[in-house]
Motif scaffolding. Structure first.
Motif, short mmCIF file in Angstrom:
data_model
loop_
_atom_site.label_atom_id
_atom_site.label_comp_id
_atom_site.label_asym_id
_atom_site.label_seq_id
_atom_site.Cartn_x
_atom_site.Cartn_y
_atom_site.Cartn_z
N MET A 27 28.47 41.21 33.73
CA MET A 27 28.35 40.81 35.13
C MET A 27 29.18 41.76 35.99
SD MET A 27 26.18 38.40 34.71
CE MET A 27 26.00 37.28 36.08
N LEU A 28 29.16 41.57 37.29
CA LEU A 28 29.85 42.48 38.20
C LEU A 28 31.38 42.37 38.08
CD1 LEU A 28 29.50 44.68 40.30
CD2 LEU A 28 29.35 42.89 42.04
N TYR A 29 31.88 41.16 37.90
CA TYR A 29 33.32 40.97 37.79
C TYR A 29 33.80 41.34 36.39
CZ TYR A 29 33.76 38.19 42.10
OH TYR A 29 33.77 37.77 43.40
N ASP A 30 34.97 41.97 36.31
CA ASP A 30 35.63 42.19 35.02
C ASP A 30 36.10 40.85 34.47
OD1 ASP A 30 35.55 44.93 34.44
OD2 ASP A 30 37.37 45.36 35.59
N PRO A 31 36.26 40.73 33.16
CA PRO A 31 36.83 39.51 32.61
C PRO A 31 38.19 39.22 33.26
CG PRO A 31 35.91 40.85 30.85
CD PRO A 31 35.85 41.68 32.12
N GLY A 32 38.36 37.98 33.74
CA GLY A 32 39.62 37.57 34.36
C GLY A 32 39.78 37.97 35.81
N GLU A 33 38.87 38.75 36.35
CA GLU A 33 39.02 39.24 37.73
C GLU A 33 38.70 38.17 38.77
OE1 GLU A 33 37.48 42.93 40.56
OE2 GLU A 33 36.45 42.55 38.67
N ARG A 34 37.82 37.26 38.46
CA ARG A 34 37.40 36.22 39.43
C ARG A 34 38.55 35.25 39.64
NH1 ARG A 34 32.06 34.75 40.72
NH2 ARG A 34 31.37 36.06 38.99
N GLN A 35 39.09 35.23 40.86
CA GLN A 35 40.25 34.40 41.17
C GLN A 35 39.93 33.32 42.21
OE1 GLN A 35 43.27 34.67 39.50
NE2 GLN A 35 42.05 36.06 38.25
N THR A 36 38.68 32.95 42.30
CA THR A 36 38.24 31.97 43.28
C THR A 36 38.70 30.57 42.89
OG1 THR A 36 36.28 33.32 43.64
CG2 THR A 36 36.18 31.07 44.45
N SER A 37 39.13 29.80 43.87
CA SER A 37 39.48 28.40 43.62
C SER A 37 38.21 27.56 43.65
CB SER A 37 40.46 27.89 44.68
OG SER A 37 39.80 27.81 45.93
N VAL A 38 38.29 26.35 43.13
CA VAL A 38 37.15 25.44 43.17
C VAL A 38 36.75 25.17 44.62
CG1 VAL A 38 36.33 23.11 42.60
CG2 VAL A 38 37.67 24.41 40.93
N GLU A 39 37.73 24.97 45.49
CA GLU A 39 37.43 24.71 46.90
C GLU A 39 36.73 25.90 47.55
OE1 GLU A 39 36.70 22.88 50.32
OE2 GLU A 39 37.32 21.94 48.46
N ASN A 40 37.20 27.11 47.28
CA ASN A 40 36.53 28.29 47.82
C ASN A 40 35.13 28.45 47.24
OD1 ASN A 40 38.53 28.98 49.61
ND2 ASN A 40 39.52 30.43 48.21
N GLN A 41 34.97 28.10 45.97
CA GLN A 41 33.64 28.15 45.36
C GLN A 41 32.71 27.15 46.05
OE1 GLN A 41 32.43 30.18 42.33
NE2 GLN A 41 30.91 29.70 43.87
N ARG A 42 33.23 25.96 46.34
CA ARG A 42 32.44 24.93 47.04
C ARG A 42 31.99 25.46 48.41
NH1 ARG A 42 33.00 20.25 45.25
NH2 ARG A 42 35.24 20.33 44.89
#
Length: 164
Positions: A27-42
């Motif tokens: 995928m586009l993100y490297d492993p561990g790079e995605r730092q989004t919170s659940v609230e930001n994902q929502r």
């Protein structure tokens, strides 16, 4: 297993699915790079589903998200006939036809919304995905040279398309 539209309430599971997909290295993100919170994902899901140009589906089994497909349609007169696709299926559910079912749903949606061109990209060395996309009728359009850096090395991507 069933397919339905993505909902804001899916934020936590969707985030976890994306992190698992990131760990595959495809995928586009490297492993561990995605730092989004659940609230930001929502909030991100809310923005995506509020945009009528987007169509976002998830595959669900036993109340768990196991895959998704997203179509991002062009917003201008010159590109609203096309949509860019992103697909991901949990590694534990691959080879069961889930991706094919997600594609069929997007093909149906596309035909009913005047979309005549679908496009996607795939990392050149991701042969299983390339084979799946070819099986689903996507055609190699070109190669983007050194489009990604993976573990410090340049990697090429294939551009693929399907006319509806």
């Amino acid at each position: 297993m069933h397919i339905r539209k993505l909902k804001e309430e899916d934020a936590e599971q969707f985030l976890e699915l994306n992190k698992q997909l990131d760990d595959t290295g495809y995928m586009l993100y490297d492993p561990g790079e995605r730092q989004t919170s659940v609230e930001n994902q929502r909030k991100g899901i809310a923005r995506m589903i509020d945009n009528p140009s987007n169509h976002f589906l998830v595959a669900v089994e036993n109340e768990s998200l196991i895959g998704f497909i997203a179509a991002f349609r062009g917003n201008l007169n010159r590109n609203k006939h096309s949509a860019y696709l992103v697909l991901g299926v949990d590694k534990n559910y691959r080879g069961r036809g889930i991706a094919s079912m997600l594609f069929e749903e997007i093909f149906f949606w596309s035909r009913n919304h005047g979309i005549t061109r679908l496009e996607l990209t795939v990392i050149k060395h991701n042969q299983p995905a390339f084979n799946l996309y070819s099986k689903m009728g996507f055609i190699l359009e070109g190669e983007k040279i050194h489009s990604l850096m993976i573990e410090g090395e340049p990697v090429n991507e294939y551009y693929m398309y399907k006319l509806m």
